[in-house]
Write an enzyme that holds these catalytic residues in place. Structure first.
Site, PDB file in Angstrom:
ATOM      1  N   ASN A  13     -83.178  28.497  27.137  1.00 31.39           N
ATOM      2  CA  ASN A  13     -82.121  27.721  27.795  1.00 31.39           C
ATOM      3  C   ASN A  13     -82.674  26.971  29.014  1.00 31.39           C
ATOM      4  O   ASN A  13     -82.117  27.023  30.102  1.00 31.39           O
ATOM      5  CB  ASN A  13     -80.948  28.630  28.189  1.00 31.39           C
ATOM      6  CG  ASN A  13     -79.701  27.844  28.548  1.00 31.39           C
ATOM      7  OD1 ASN A  13     -79.626  26.637  28.332  1.00 31.39           O
ATOM      8  ND2 ASN A  13     -78.711  28.516  29.111  1.00 31.39           N
ATOM      9  N   GLU A  39     -84.650  25.766  22.714  1.00 33.89           N
ATOM     10  CA  GLU A  39     -83.864  25.143  23.776  1.00 33.89           C
ATOM     11  C   GLU A  39     -84.701  24.987  25.054  1.00 33.89           C
ATOM     12  O   GLU A  39     -84.298  25.361  26.144  1.00 33.89           O
ATOM     13  CB  GLU A  39     -82.579  25.933  24.061  1.00 33.89           C
ATOM     14  CG  GLU A  39     -81.471  25.052  24.585  1.00 33.89           C
ATOM     15  CD  GLU A  39     -80.110  25.730  24.669  1.00 33.89           C
ATOM     16  OE1 GLU A  39     -79.179  25.055  25.142  1.00 33.89           O
ATOM     17  OE2 GLU A  39     -79.965  26.901  24.282  1.00 33.89           O
ATOM     18  N   ASP A 151     -82.862  30.913  17.144  1.00 33.29           N
ATOM     19  CA  ASP A 151     -81.448  31.048  17.447  1.00 33.29           C
ATOM     20  C   ASP A 151     -80.661  30.459  16.284  1.00 33.29           C
ATOM     21  O   ASP A 151     -80.608  29.244  16.114  1.00 33.29           O
ATOM     22  CB  ASP A 151     -81.139  30.316  18.759  1.00 33.29           C
ATOM     23  CG  ASP A 151     -79.670  30.345  19.137  1.00 33.29           C
ATOM     24  OD1 ASP A 151     -78.867  30.926  18.390  1.00 33.29           O
ATOM     25  OD2 ASP A 151     -79.331  29.773  20.185  1.00 33.29           O
ATOM     26  N   ASN A 153     -77.425  30.848  15.835  1.00 32.77           N
ATOM     27  CA  ASN A 153     -76.100  30.479  16.325  1.00 32.77           C
ATOM     28  C   ASN A 153     -74.965  31.027  15.462  1.00 32.77           C
ATOM     29  O   ASN A 153     -73.868  30.464  15.440  1.00 32.77           O
ATOM     30  CB  ASN A 153     -75.971  28.960  16.503  1.00 32.77           C
ATOM     31  CG  ASN A 153     -76.151  28.546  17.957  1.00 32.77           C
ATOM     32  OD1 ASN A 153     -75.581  29.140  18.854  1.00 32.77           O
ATOM     33  ND2 ASN A 153     -76.984  27.524  18.177  1.00 32.77           N
TER      34      ASN A 153
END
Length: 262
Positions: A13, A39, A151, A153
Site C-alpha cells: 500500500n 500496490e 492480493d 481481493n
C-alpha cells in the site's frame, strides 16, 4: 539437487510510505529468496535506492500508467530466465502483474482488481479473473508448473473473514467472486495456507484502518499463494506474518523445495 526457497508476498500500500516508516527492516533479518510486492504506487525511479541493501540481484517493476496507483514488483536472488508484465491480461495498464520464469516454473505476482467502487469495476475484476485463469491454463498446457501470489481481493470461505454474514453483499465476499476461487482450485491449483493448516481460524492478511480493526483482529484473508498440483509434494510450509506492520496488509509466504530454479 533440490533447494528449499522462501517466497514472500506483501501488499505494501505504497512502497515509499513503507520505506519511510522503516518497515522493511524485517526483510534484512528474514532474507526471503524472492520478494513479491503489490500496490507499490511508484515508478521505478521513485523506488528508494538500496531498499533491501542490494541483496536481490534481479528486480522487475511494473508500474501503473496512472501515477501513484497500483503497481507490482518482484525482487529475487535468482535470475529469471524470462519475465513479462502480461498486458494482455492487464488491459487498463494498471501495473497488476509481474511474471518471472525460473526454468520450468512460472511465478506470477498479481494485484487483482478491487470491485468495491462500482458495478463497472466489479465487472472488470471478474473479467480479469477469467483472463488470468485462461492464461494460467495455457502455461499448464505447455507443461509449466505455476506459483501464483498476491492480493486476490476476495476472501474465499466464511472462515477467511471475521464477519462473513454481514459482508455477503460486499465485493470481496460476493458469491460470484468466491466461485472464481472455487474454479481456480477445481482447475488443479492449491490454496497453500489451507493445504498446510486446514481450517485454522482467525488467520487474516488485511484489516481496515477503521474501528481499530487490526488490534481486534477483525480482518480478511485476501492475500494468497496458490500452486499447481504438481508442486504439492514440494510445499514445506505456508504462513501469514501477522506481526509485520507498515501496511493495512501483512506479508504471506511459502517455503518450497524445488530443483532446477536457477
Amino acid at each position: 539437487m533440490r533447494e528449499t526457497i522462501e517466497i514472500i508476498s506483501w501488499n505494501v500500500n505504497g512502497i515509499r510510505a513503507v520505506a519511510e516508516k522503516g518497515a522493511f527492516e524485517w526483510i534484512e533479518e528474514r532474507r526471503p529468496h524472492i520478494l513479491c510486492l503489490q500496490e507499490i504506487k511508484a515508478l521505478p525511479e521513485q523506488i528508494p535506492e538500496n531498499l533491501f541493501n542490494s541483496r536481490y540481484s534481479s528486480s522487475t517493476v511494473n508500474s501503473a500508467l496512472k501515477k501513484g496507483y497500483s503497481g507490482t514488483l518482484i525482487a529475487s536472488t535468482l535470475e529469471p530466465t524470462h519475465y513479462d508484465t502480461r498486458a494482455d491480461i492487464d488491459l487498463l495498464s494498471e501495473g497488476r502483474i509481474v511474471e518471472h520464469h525460473y526454468g520450468n516454473i512460472v511465478l506470477l505476482n498479481v494485484y487483482f482488481p478491487n470491485g468495491q467502487k462500482d458495478e463497472e469495476r466489479l465487472a472488470y475484476k471478474l473479467e480479469f479473473y477469467d483472463r488470468f485463469l485462461d492464461y494460467c491454463q495455457s502455461l499448464r498446457a505447455e507443461g509449466k508448473s505455476i506459483i501464483i501470489c498476491g492480493d486476490v481481493n476476495t476472501a474465499h470461505r466464511p472462515i477467511d473473514l471475521k464477519n462473513p454474514k454481514s459482508n455477503e453483499k460486499t465485493s470481496g465476499f460476493l458469491p460470484i467472486e468466491r466461485e472464481w476461487i472455487d474454479k481456480l482450485l477445481a482447475h488443479g491449483y492449491i490454496d497453500t495456507f489451507r493445504h498446510i493448516h486446514g481450517d485454522k481460524e482467525n488467520e487474516y492478511s488485511w484489516w481496515s484502518y477503521r474501528f481499530s480493526a487490526r488490534s481486534k483482529n477483525v480482518g480478511w484473508r485476501i492475500d494468497y499463494f496458490f500452486i499447481s498440483e504438481d508442486l504439492a509434494e514440494s510445499l514445506e510450509d505456508a504462513f501469514i506474518l501477522q506481526e509485520i506492520t507498515g501496511s493495512d496488509h501483512c506479508p504471506v509466504g511459502i517455503r518450497i523445495a524445488i530443483g532446477s530454479l536457477r
